[in-house]
Write a protein that holds these residues in place. Structure first.
Motif, short mmCIF file in Angstrom:
data_model
loop_
_atom_site.label_atom_id
_atom_site.label_comp_id
_atom_site.label_asym_id
_atom_site.label_seq_id
_atom_site.Cartn_x
_atom_site.Cartn_y
_atom_site.Cartn_z
N GLY A 165 54.01 46.11 34.62
CA GLY A 165 54.41 45.09 33.98
C GLY A 165 53.39 44.38 33.20
N LEU A 166 52.18 44.78 33.32
CA LEU A 166 51.11 44.26 32.27
C LEU A 166 51.38 44.63 30.78
N ALA A 167 51.44 43.91 30.10
CA ALA A 167 51.76 43.94 28.57
C ALA A 167 50.57 43.69 27.65
N TYR A 168 50.33 44.59 26.81
CA TYR A 168 49.48 44.32 25.79
C TYR A 168 50.14 43.63 24.65
N ILE A 169 49.79 42.46 24.23
CA ILE A 169 50.66 41.76 23.38
C ILE A 169 49.70 41.52 22.01
N ALA A 170 50.11 42.11 21.00
CA ALA A 170 49.30 41.85 19.50
C ALA A 170 49.82 40.76 18.96
N GLY A 171 49.15 40.57 17.86
CA GLY A 171 49.56 39.32 17.21
C GLY A 171 48.93 37.78 17.05
N LEU A 172 47.62 37.92 17.84
CA LEU A 172 46.98 36.82 18.18
C LEU A 172 46.46 36.27 16.91
N GLU A 173 46.49 34.77 16.36
CA GLU A 173 46.01 34.32 15.29
C GLU A 173 44.57 34.71 15.31
N PRO A 174 44.13 35.38 13.98
CA PRO A 174 42.72 35.93 13.96
C PRO A 174 41.52 34.92 14.29
N SER A 175 41.64 33.52 13.88
CA SER A 175 40.86 32.70 14.44
C SER A 175 40.43 32.66 15.97
N LEU A 176 41.19 33.24 16.71
CA LEU A 176 41.00 33.16 18.31
C LEU A 176 40.13 34.53 18.87
N TYR A 177 40.14 35.50 17.78
CA TYR A 177 39.47 36.81 18.28
C TYR A 177 38.16 36.64 18.93
N LEU A 178 38.12 36.86 20.23
CA LEU A 178 37.10 36.96 20.79
C LEU A 178 36.70 38.15 21.79
N PRO A 179 35.55 38.76 21.83
CA PRO A 179 35.59 39.99 22.99
C PRO A 179 35.76 39.56 24.37
N ARG A 180 35.92 40.63 25.22
CA ARG A 180 36.18 40.23 26.72
C ARG A 180 34.93 39.38 27.06
N ARG A 181 35.07 38.55 28.28
CA ARG A 181 33.94 37.98 28.92
C ARG A 181 32.99 38.95 29.28
N ALA A 182 31.67 38.55 29.29
CA ALA A 182 30.73 39.41 29.51
C ALA A 182 30.59 39.46 31.05
N ASP A 183 31.26 38.63 31.77
CA ASP A 183 31.27 38.51 33.45
C ASP A 183 32.71 38.28 33.73
N PRO A 184 33.39 39.53 34.09
CA PRO A 184 34.82 39.65 34.46
C PRO A 184 34.90 39.01 35.77
N ARG A 185 36.13 38.36 35.96
CA ARG A 185 36.60 37.67 37.11
C ARG A 185 36.60 38.66 38.03
N VAL A 186 36.49 38.65 39.45
CA VAL A 186 37.00 39.35 40.61
C VAL A 186 38.38 38.89 40.77
#
Lengths: 348, 258
Positions: free
Chosen positions: B150-171
């Motif tokens: 059920g985990l969907a990869y959904i593309a199409g994000l408004e480009p001004s919101l592009y960010l890399p993943r968090r450096a410190d992932p949550r547990v």
């Protein structure tokens, strides 16, 4: 009165598994299913079930099951030790694996250690009366689906039986343990073998790889020489088939098995031939393997030949306890066996 | 609108996945055109299997740029299947058919739901309201489901919101968190570890094993988010929990869009 097997003591990794949940990978649902489909298939055949009937996959140490049914036919397949007691408090007598057994109400089946393989199987005639999830009883614990509440067995669980009593018939046994084959694990190059250097591919097929402690239903991490990438260790995620061997940046191979995720972003150097997947499903930490490439067509032929051997093994089942024959279990129990069978003649 | 385009002249690669699957690779980049071909072949093979042709094909797994075809080597073979599938690809695939338009409710207001909203705003030089507006305006499309059910990869994000993943992932990321990273958004179907930026939460469950169709989203869905307040969130959450939520209300018709 409903028929069931009651879990008096749970084993370490007992889950219900059939041959897998197919048709839902596009929704991210792993197939799950038996790690060693051959053993499950033989256990089912020994008690008269269709191959895809769900049975209990047992790892390391099995459960203790109390018969709460008039009777039930079970079959045990794999390198396990088991015993049967007439009642919970009664002394156990050993029973053989690789055959079926007729159990009666109140008897206690103890499945002990599984040795030399990571999995063994218990099937019951008629199967378990549990609801299928997406068409399958295969337990996928990460999502809590399939099997019994989507989890491994726990003390006090009742495994409902589809049949209130064992169907009539003789007990059957395997003529001999199934031959899984020896030597290198056969693999097919791809889908991303071109992400590795020629030297890296050579390393992969010319080195020993040892099963690490990180080995479970999802996959096996191997230890050994690192495999050199050529085009980096990231791809745009694509589908992951059974037995896919992904190699992340650290260069060590991970074989992905029953509970593998459906898609992934590491390059996959090769894929285990389906005929050798049950061997992967049996490996334990410390086991050492080599990988040997074959073509797709060769792998398909290996699988078809293996299926014919499974059918042959089933057609050669023997009657386990002919009428009037020696009841070994009873002989053990009555401690007569020394005098009757194995008495060594004393010196004159 | 449904439209039918012919997608011939495609250079595809066939990649071996052992003797029970192979991958049809349409390209090595992420683009709507390539994904359109993937989805078209996914649907074509689904129809063919449903109609009883292509015996031995078990299922297909679409991703951004490729389709894995899983088969039973006891019923067919690679040598038999690949030419049949190649003929389908070369003959042209219908595209743009039966695309669903889905609107998912999302609550951005509660700090518990959106712990990364302020950080995302700061890093993209926006106000939190502008971040929310950009997320709401993004024309999303479900490309792939995977990693967990059920985990969907959904593309199409408004480009001004592009960010890399968090450096410190949550547990622990709570179930139904709405998150962004790179050029995508996603919704966590289970409580799980995660490294994406949490900017909201939907009251819906992306995986509900009690339902006949436990996974609601499907590859190919067009998707927008619809802003809801906390009270609305709680109301929907109660119905989802009770199993009485009407999931078909999420599907938008052309009249809704007008």
């Amino acid at each position: 009165m409903s028929a069931a097997l009651k879990v008096v003591r749970s084993g370490l990794f007992d889950t219900l598994q059939d041959l897998g949940r197919f048709g839902y990978m596009a929704l991210g649902m792993p197939t799950a299913g038996a790690m060693d489909r051959i053993a499950l298939c033989l256990a089912n055949a020994l008690c008269g079930n269709a191959a895809n009937t769900a049975g209990l996959e047992i790892g390391v140490m099995g459960p203790e099951l109390l018969v709460e049914a008039d009777s039930v036919r079970i079959a045990l397949v794999g390198p396990l030790s088991a015993s049967l007691s007439e009642a919970e408090a009664a002394p156990p007598k050993p029973i053989e694996a690789n055959r079926s057994h007729l159990l009666k109400r109140g008897q206690l089946l103890r499945v002990g250690m599984v040795e030399g393989s990571s999995t063994a199987y218990l099937a019951v005639a008629g199967g378990f009366a549990l609801p299928a999830f997406m068409g399958s009883l295969a337990t996928y614990a990460r999502a809590g689906v399939g099997g019994l509440d989507g989890r491994k067995l726990a003390e006090g669980d009742l495994l409902p039986l589809a049949q209130p009593q064992a169907p009539p018939g003789e007990e059957k046994k395997l003529e001999q343990p199934f031959d899984y084959g020896e030597g290198a694990i056969r693999i097919v190059w791809g889908p991303q073998d071109d992400y590795f250097s020629a030297a890296g591919r050579q390393t992969f097929i010319e080195s020993d790889y040892r099963v690490s402690k990180e080995a479970d239903r999802m996959g096996i991490r191997f230890e050994g020489p690192t495999i050199e990438h050529e085009k980096g260790a990231d791809i745009i995620s694509d589908g992951i088939g059974p037995g896919a061997i992904q190699v992340p940046g650290a260069g060590l191979p991970i074989v992905l098995l029953a509970d593998r995720q459906t898609v992934g972003g590491y390059p996959k150097i090769a894929t285990v031939a389906s005929a050798d997947l049950p061997r992967l499903g049996r490996l334990l930490p410390g086991h050492v393997v080599r990988f040997q490439p074959v073509s797709v067509a060769e792998a398909e032929t290996l699988r078809r030949d293996q299926e014919a051997r499974i059918e042959r093994a089933i057609s050669r089942f023997q009657v386990a306890r002919p009428p009037g024959g020696i009841d070994l279990g009873r002989l053990y129990e009555e401690n007569l066996i020394d005098g009757v069978v194995f008495h060594a003649p004393s010196a004159p | 609108m449904d439209e039918v385009a012919i997608l011939a002249d495609v250079s595809v690669r066939y990649l071996s996945c052992g003797d029970t699957a192979f991958t049809v690779e349409f390209g090595n980049e992420i683009s709507p055109e390539i994904n359109g071909r993937v989805m078209a072949l996914h649907r074509a093979l689904g129809s063919a299997v449903h109609a009883g042709s292509l015996g031995g094909v078990i299922e297909t797994v679409p991703t951004m740029r490729s389709l894995m075809v899983s088969y039973d080597p006891l019923k067919t073979s690679r040598a038999e299947l690949e030419p049949q599938i190649h003929a389908l690809v070369e003959g042209g695939l219908a595209s743009g058919m039966a695309e669903r338009h889905v609107a998912l409710p999302c609550c951005y207001d509660d700090p518990e739901f959106a712990p990364d909203l302020a950080d995302v705003a700061q890093r993209t030089g926006k106000t939190p309201e502008q971040v929310i507006a950009a997320h709401l305006a993004s024309p999303f499309k479900v490309y792939v489901l995977g990693f967990m059910p059920g985990l969907a990869y959904i593309a199409g994000l408004e480009p001004s919101l592009y960010l890399p993943r968090r450096a410190d992932p949550r547990v622990r990321v709570p179930r139904s968190s709405v998150a962004i990273a790179m050029d995508m958004t996603t919704i966590y179907p289970f409580e799980s570890p995660g490294g994406w930026h949490l900017i909201g939460r939907t009251p819906l469950w992306m995986f509900d094993k009690r339902r006949d169709q436990p996974v609601f989203l499907a590859p190919g869905d067009s998707l927008v988010f619809q802003r809801i307040d906390r009270t609305t969130f709680d109301g929907i959450a109660r119905r989802v929990e009770a199993g009485t939520f009407d999931w078909s209300s999420l599907i938008r018709t052309p009249e809704d869009d007008a």
